[in-house]
Design an enzyme around this catalytic site. Sequence first.
Site, PDB file in Angstrom:
ATOM      1  N   GLU A  82       3.092  -2.741   2.186  1.00  0.00           N
ATOM      2  CA  GLU A  82       2.323  -2.822   3.440  1.00  0.00           C
ATOM      3  C   GLU A  82       3.316  -2.919   4.582  1.00  0.00           C
ATOM      4  O   GLU A  82       4.134  -3.842   4.609  1.00  0.00           O
ATOM      5  CB  GLU A  82       1.395  -4.047   3.472  1.00  0.00           C
ATOM      6  CG  GLU A  82       0.167  -3.897   2.610  1.00  0.00           C
ATOM      7  CD  GLU A  82      -0.825  -5.052   2.776  1.00  0.00           C
ATOM      8  OE1 GLU A  82      -0.974  -5.564   3.897  1.00  0.00           O
ATOM      9  OE2 GLU A  82      -1.426  -5.430   1.760  1.00  0.00           O
ATOM     10  N   ASN A  94      -6.161  -7.804   0.770  1.00  0.00           N
ATOM     11  CA  ASN A  94      -6.922  -9.034   0.536  1.00  0.00           C
ATOM     12  C   ASN A  94      -8.206  -8.747  -0.246  1.00  0.00           C
ATOM     13  O   ASN A  94      -8.657  -9.589  -1.032  1.00  0.00           O
ATOM     14  CB  ASN A  94      -7.277  -9.690   1.874  1.00  0.00           C
ATOM     15  CG  ASN A  94      -6.048 -10.132   2.642  1.00  0.00           C
ATOM     16  OD1 ASN A  94      -4.964 -10.282   2.072  1.00  0.00           O
ATOM     17  ND2 ASN A  94      -6.194 -10.359   3.942  1.00  0.00           N
ATOM     18  N   GLU A 131      -7.755   0.503   1.901  1.00  0.00           N
ATOM     19  CA  GLU A 131      -8.399  -0.749   1.477  1.00  0.00           C
ATOM     20  C   GLU A 131      -9.881  -0.697   1.811  1.00  0.00           C
ATOM     21  O   GLU A 131     -10.292  -0.091   2.812  1.00  0.00           O
ATOM     22  CB  GLU A 131      -7.734  -1.931   2.202  1.00  0.00           C
ATOM     23  CG  GLU A 131      -8.407  -3.273   1.884  1.00  0.00           C
ATOM     24  CD  GLU A 131      -7.593  -4.486   2.302  1.00  0.00           C
ATOM     25  OE1 GLU A 131      -6.561  -4.323   2.988  1.00  0.00           O
ATOM     26  OE2 GLU A 131      -7.990  -5.606   1.929  1.00  0.00           O
ATOM     27  N   GLN A 188      -2.632   1.130   7.585  1.00  0.00           N
ATOM     28  CA  GLN A 188      -3.296   1.813   6.507  1.00  0.00           C
ATOM     29  C   GLN A 188      -3.417   3.278   6.907  1.00  0.00           C
ATOM     30  O   GLN A 188      -2.621   3.715   7.739  1.00  0.00           O
ATOM     31  CB  GLN A 188      -4.633   1.143   6.251  1.00  0.00           C
ATOM     32  CG  GLN A 188      -4.432  -0.335   5.797  1.00  0.00           C
ATOM     33  CD  GLN A 188      -5.669  -0.999   5.213  1.00  0.00           C
ATOM     34  OE1 GLN A 188      -6.674  -0.364   4.940  1.00  0.00           O
ATOM     35  NE2 GLN A 188      -5.596  -2.317   5.027  1.00  0.00           N
ATOM     36  N   GLU A 202      -0.422 -10.502  -1.897  1.00  0.00           N
ATOM     37  CA  GLU A 202      -0.128 -11.626  -0.974  1.00  0.00           C
ATOM     38  C   GLU A 202      -0.583 -12.968  -1.526  1.00  0.00           C
ATOM     39  O   GLU A 202      -1.233 -13.757  -0.825  1.00  0.00           O
ATOM     40  CB  GLU A 202      -0.764 -11.359   0.404  1.00  0.00           C
ATOM     41  CG  GLU A 202      -0.135 -10.182   1.123  1.00  0.00           C
ATOM     42  CD  GLU A 202      -0.493 -10.076   2.593  1.00  0.00           C
ATOM     43  OE1 GLU A 202      -1.449 -10.740   3.056  1.00  0.00           O
ATOM     44  OE2 GLU A 202       0.197  -9.309   3.301  1.00  0.00           O
TER      45      GLU A 202
HETATM   46  O1  AHR Z   1      -3.648  -4.438   5.779  1.00  0.00           O
HETATM   47  C1  AHR Z   1      -4.480  -5.466   6.189  1.00  0.00           C
HETATM   48  C2  AHR Z   1      -4.238  -6.764   5.416  1.00  0.00           C
HETATM   49  O2  AHR Z   1      -2.978  -7.264   5.746  1.00  0.00           O
HETATM   50  C3  AHR Z   1      -4.186  -6.650   3.914  1.00  0.00           C
HETATM   51  O3  AHR Z   1      -5.457  -6.703   3.342  1.00  0.00           O
HETATM   52  C4  AHR Z   1      -3.405  -7.859   3.531  1.00  0.00           C
HETATM   53  O4  AHR Z   1      -2.704  -7.668   2.332  1.00  0.00           O
HETATM   54  C5  AHR Z   1      -2.495  -8.101   4.709  1.00  0.00           C
HETATM   55  O5  AHR Z   1      -2.513  -9.402   5.119  1.00  0.00           O
END
Ligand code: AHR
Length: 495
Positions: free
Chosen positions: A292, A72, A27, A346, A173
């Site tokens: 995730e 996000n 991300e 991640q 989300e």
């Molecule tokens: O992985 C970090 C964040 O966690 C992501 O951006 C979001 O999708 C989740 O709330």
Amino acid sequence: MNPTTITLHSQFRIGPVDERVFGGFLEHLGRAVYEGVYEPASPHADADGFRTDVMATLRRLRMTAMRYPGGNFASGYHWEDGVGPRDRRPAVRELAWQSTEPNHFGTDEYIRLCRKMDWTPMLTVNLGTGTPEEARNWVEYCNCPPGTRYASLRAANGHEQPHDVKLWCLGNEMDGQWQIGHVPADQYAIRAQQAAKMMRDTDRSIELVACGSCGTGMATYMEWDRQVLDYLGDLADYVSLHRYVGNRDNDTPNYLAVTNSIDRQIEEMDAVCRFVQAKRRSKKRAYLCFDEWNVWYKNHDANGAGKFAPHLIEEIYNLEDALVVAGFLHSFVRHADVLKIANIAQIVNVIAPVLTEGDKLLVQPIFYPFEMFSRRRAGTALRVALDGPAYDTRSHGTAPYIDASAIHDGKQLHLFLTNRHPGEAADVTARLADGDLVSAASAEILAGPDPKAVNSFAQPDLLQAVPFAEIAFANGQARCQLPPLSFAALTLNLR
Ligand code: AHR
């Protein structure tokens, strides 16, 4: 502790393990992209600006589907900002993480990185501030032959051949109130359906992931998913699950039993898929995409204060976190029939198995269970019949001290074993009812006496997987002693 016996049969199959379950997530957040995978000024940078030390380390994980660009971040991202000549790309104020995004790394750089790493691209479209048409335009940019506006734009940017991105997530989300463009389920479903239809009309070969509710703790859990799947109908190939866990009560045995609730989340989400399928009298079954998952509870520093590449949510992982990561992967193997894609969140710096600091790189303990599973992922998941001691937990019912999963590839049996006991070794015997286990082809173990032990730049190898030799074979059975707080991966030869 009394001994544990594990019984397997090669015909008692759950299903083939989809290699996309060993995916990752990159991300635009903190130092994941910049100072993570991409840092042209680093002495480690290759000709494209990618960090070769990070790439070499991540390559060991053999990751598959790589979700990008968020998270996000995706809900405020306009993909056209990130293509074309770098000096003409805008720097933008990024709202999800309150950072500055220079757009130096965008779609074409991501695809180039995927090709270098042998990752399967997986893009999340913006259904927060973006339009369904913008999402569809991105599919054209990535997947269509030159000749129409966005495909020709890609060619003009130096990429004549389509990028051929097969996996697309319909937003991120969207039931979370923190999400840019958050809406109730019925409104998200309309947006997603409009985007999905146009995206599929642009390229019939793509697969679509509907945005599921973002966690078991949400009031929207299950009902959001039901409404969205019902409305999307056959357009949804998968529905997403998210889960972050942590040891907030500092109760290690309870924390290690969180696997029970991961099993449950998968089974509940599959139940929604089956319910909607039955209600719609449809042949089409939506499968699960756990796009995730990880441990995340110690560092919630999420405000970049307008900076470029700020240090955000750089979680330091310990041994018990690594055992929980093994727990997620046990659960994924045990649900190979319904779970087809998963992405650890991640990959570098941000809640990640790998950390950079200047030119240096650190491997965190959670790296090892992922590597140990991923090396042995090919094959069919088998049902595990486990007979052994168990304990009662504060939040997750009763859990056996040994958490286990197994993959059979016809010639070898891969056995994954966690000893959750904080102080006692476990005596484990495994047998294959229709075959003999005769020798070990390879075996590794991650273990340590202290659940809170971490790796650091001063002591980078305090926790690491090491060869595990103490496996005895007799009468076609394998027997080993697992130290307390350990995770072992065994590849056993069959006769
Ligand atoms: O992985 C970090 C964040 O966690 C992501 O951006 C979001 O999708 C989740 O709330």
